[in-house]
Design a protein around this motif. Structure first.
Motif, PDB file in Angstrom:
ATOM      1  N   ALA A 348      64.418  -2.726  14.252  1.00 18.76           N
ATOM      2  CA  ALA A 348      64.838  -3.933  13.548  1.00 18.76           C
ATOM      3  C   ALA A 348      66.081  -4.496  14.221  1.00 18.76           C
ATOM      4  O   ALA A 348      66.886  -3.752  14.780  1.00 18.76           O
ATOM      5  CB  ALA A 348      65.117  -3.637  12.081  1.00 18.76           C
ATOM      6  N   THR A 349      66.223  -5.805  14.139  1.00 14.42           N
ATOM      7  CA  THR A 349      67.344  -6.496  14.768  1.00 14.42           C
ATOM      8  C   THR A 349      68.146  -7.229  13.710  1.00 14.42           C
ATOM      9  O   THR A 349      67.575  -8.018  12.935  1.00 14.42           O
ATOM     10  CB  THR A 349      66.828  -7.522  15.795  1.00 14.42           C
ATOM     11  OG1 THR A 349      66.017  -6.857  16.756  1.00 14.42           O
ATOM     12  CG2 THR A 349      67.998  -8.207  16.500  1.00 14.42           C
ATOM     13  N   PRO A 350      69.456  -6.992  13.641  1.00 17.82           N
ATOM     14  CA  PRO A 350      70.271  -7.729  12.658  1.00 17.82           C
ATOM     15  C   PRO A 350      70.216  -9.233  12.917  1.00 17.82           C
ATOM     16  O   PRO A 350      70.190  -9.680  14.064  1.00 17.82           O
ATOM     17  CB  PRO A 350      71.683  -7.183  12.887  1.00 17.82           C
ATOM     18  CG  PRO A 350      71.490  -5.864  13.565  1.00 17.82           C
ATOM     19  CD  PRO A 350      70.253  -6.020  14.404  1.00 17.82           C
ATOM     20  N   ILE A 351      70.161 -10.002  11.850  1.00 18.51           N
ATOM     21  CA  ILE A 351      70.226 -11.454  11.959  1.00 18.51           C
ATOM     22  C   ILE A 351      71.561 -11.915  11.367  1.00 18.51           C
ATOM     23  O   ILE A 351      72.321 -11.115  10.822  1.00 18.51           O
ATOM     24  CB  ILE A 351      69.043 -12.124  11.236  1.00 18.51           C
ATOM     25  CG1 ILE A 351      69.068 -11.802   9.734  1.00 18.51           C
ATOM     26  CG2 ILE A 351      67.722 -11.691  11.856  1.00 18.51           C
ATOM     27  CD1 ILE A 351      68.007 -12.553   8.932  1.00 18.51           C
ATOM     28  N   THR A 352      71.846 -13.188  11.498  1.00 13.47           N
ATOM     29  CA  THR A 352      73.111 -13.715  10.989  1.00 13.47           C
ATOM     30  C   THR A 352      73.266 -13.361   9.517  1.00 13.47           C
ATOM     31  O   THR A 352      72.361 -13.599   8.711  1.00 13.47           O
ATOM     32  CB  THR A 352      73.171 -15.238  11.163  1.00 13.47           C
ATOM     33  OG1 THR A 352      72.987 -15.548  12.543  1.00 13.47           O
ATOM     34  CG2 THR A 352      74.514 -15.778  10.702  1.00 13.47           C
ATOM     35  N   ARG A 353      74.397 -12.790   9.175  1.00 15.44           N
ATOM     36  CA  ARG A 353      74.617 -12.344   7.803  1.00 15.44           C
ATOM     37  C   ARG A 353      74.811 -13.520   6.853  1.00 15.44           C
ATOM     38  O   ARG A 353      75.185 -14.621   7.257  1.00 15.44           O
ATOM     39  CB  ARG A 353      75.842 -11.426   7.730  1.00 15.44           C
ATOM     40  CG  ARG A 353      77.136 -12.103   8.152  1.00 15.44           C
ATOM     41  CD  ARG A 353      78.364 -11.230   8.006  1.00 15.44           C
ATOM     42  NE  ARG A 353      78.258  -9.946   8.680  1.00 15.44           N
ATOM     43  CZ  ARG A 353      79.255  -9.069   8.771  1.00 15.44           C
ATOM     44  NH1 ARG A 353      80.443  -9.352   8.250  1.00 15.44           N
ATOM     45  NH2 ARG A 353      79.084  -7.928   9.381  1.00 15.44           N
TER      46      ARG A 353
END
Length: 413
Positions: A348-353
């Motif tokens: 999984a890749t973090p996206i803009t919080r």
């Protein structure tokens, strides 16, 4: 009743609530002047553009509360508007899943609330029906809400602003409201535009929908010190394409009363992506979406807020749990794997919080219901947490009804 033929309204904030209020004003008072001020260069730049896009059905909220009432009305209005405007919308359904028997009483209580709130077609289902709906999910009991939906809230906001402009309203982007004064005759706004010059303008009525800046805006006009906004960031991660189709809809945990926020869940988006999250931890900046641009003013406001320290003292265990999920992506994903075991080892890749504008009272209690403050000819949304976006068009109806009744406004053509 007073005619609003020549009246002027200022709406501060072009997120989904501000856009909905402005649209309601132009629709109901076609002869009035409506101006929307937004300090960002685009609409939906803050909370509206940084959320998971869930149209909530109204499962959790205290029956009779403003949240419960406006959520159900908001769903009706949002669904019809999205369909009329061609905004992506999918009633994919939602499961709130109990993993063990200890969670059953809490889930049954949520079901009772949902029924009391008039949520259509909700049902408690066992493991077999759960597997039929979501073959990759596990649990001992689940609440099924088949009409919970997903949407593009930023797209809705753009459509609303388009309607405002088509109705004669004006949108002023990159224009920050720096002061508000209110008297018996009207309201004066001081604004700073793209040229960095300040000017003052007179309006008959002002409605503030400033989200993360809502408390500061209200205090400019003489509003109460509390509730105060304490920002919490929520980090979502986007699953790799190999796991994009792992669920048909949404899977949520049963809320734990020992923790102040909902917990990690799995959320399908209208673009087909699958998200895991969010965690919830104190944000060092109300608009610190990257995590690196620390807002000194915002951080100082939190650290000098005695209510926050009372909250922190009561929730240290929750803070430690959330911190581990912040620093460890594996720990973060493990929360979702408990509900969908096939996520074990998923990438999984973090996206803009996103950043939640969480209102807190002076005793450090999180304010749960919507809060709207009236100060003469000015009205301010002080708290509109989830389901604030879902409820936005109903919140707009409610506010315009109250302003109209209080000031005797009549929509004469």
């Amino acid at each position: 009743m007073n005619s609003v033929r020549s009246s002027s309204f200022a709406v501060i904030g072009a997120g989904i609530n501000g856009a909905a209020v402005a649209n309601e004003l132009t629709r109901r008072f076609p002869a009035a002047k409506v101006t929307v001020f937004e300090k960002a260069a685009t609409v939906a730049a803050h909370q509206t553009g940084h959320n998971s896009g869930v149209v909530h059905a109204g499962l959790y909220y205290q029956p009779g509360s403003l949240k419960a009432r406006l959520c159900r009305r908001g769903v009706e209005l949002m669904t019809a508007y999205a369909q009329a405007k061609g905004v992506p919308y999918e009633a994919c359904g939602k499961l709130v899943v109990a993993l063990d028997p200890d969670e059953r009483p809490r889930l049954e209580a949520i079901f009772e609330r949902a029924v009391a709130n008039g949520v259509p077609d909700v049902a408690l289902i066992g493991p077999d029906e759960l597997r039929r709906l979501e073959p990759n999910a596990v649990g001992v009991l689940a609440l099924h809400s088949p009409h919970t939906a997903i949407i593009d809230f930023a797209g809705v906001t753009r459509a609303l602003i388009d309607d405002v402009q088509a109705g004669g309203g004006t949108i002023r982007l990159a224009t920050e409201v720096t002061d508000v004064s209110v008297d018996a005759q009207g309201c004066v706004l001081t604004t700073r535009g793209p040229d960095d010059n300040e000017q003052t303008e007179q309006f008959d009525y002002v409605i503030g929908c400033a989200g993360l800046q809502s408390d500061r805006l209200a205090r400019m006009a003489g509003g109460a010190a509390f509730p105060a906004i304490v920002p919490f960031f929520g980090q979502y991660a986007q699953l790799a394409p190999t796991h994009r189709q792992i669920l048909n809809g949404l899977v949520y945990p049963v809320p734990d009363p020992a923790y102040p926020f909902l917990g990690v869940h799995l959320t399908k988006r209208v673009d087909g992506e699958m998200l895991v999250g969010p965690n919830a931890f104190l944000s060092f900046g109300r608009e610190n979406y990257t995590g690196w641009q620390i807002g000194l003013k915002d951080t100082a406001a939190v650290l000098t807020n005695q209510g926050f320290w009372k909250f922190a003292a009561r929730n240290m265990k929750a803070a430690i749990r959330e911190l581990t999920a912040v620093v460890s992506r594996k720990k973060f994903l493990n929360g979702a794997t408990a509900y969908v075991p096939k996520l074990d080892g998923a990438q999984a890749t973090p996206i803009t919080r996103g950043i939640r504008a969480q209102a807190m009272d002076e005793d450090g209690q999180l304010v749960d219901d919507f809060v709207i403050e009236h100060l003469g000819r000015a009205t301010f949304i002080r708290n509109a947490p989830s389901p604030g976006a879902t409820s936005s068009m109903a919140i707009a109806e409610y506010i315009v009804d109250e302003v109209s009744a209080t000031h005797g406004l009549n929509a004469n053509d």
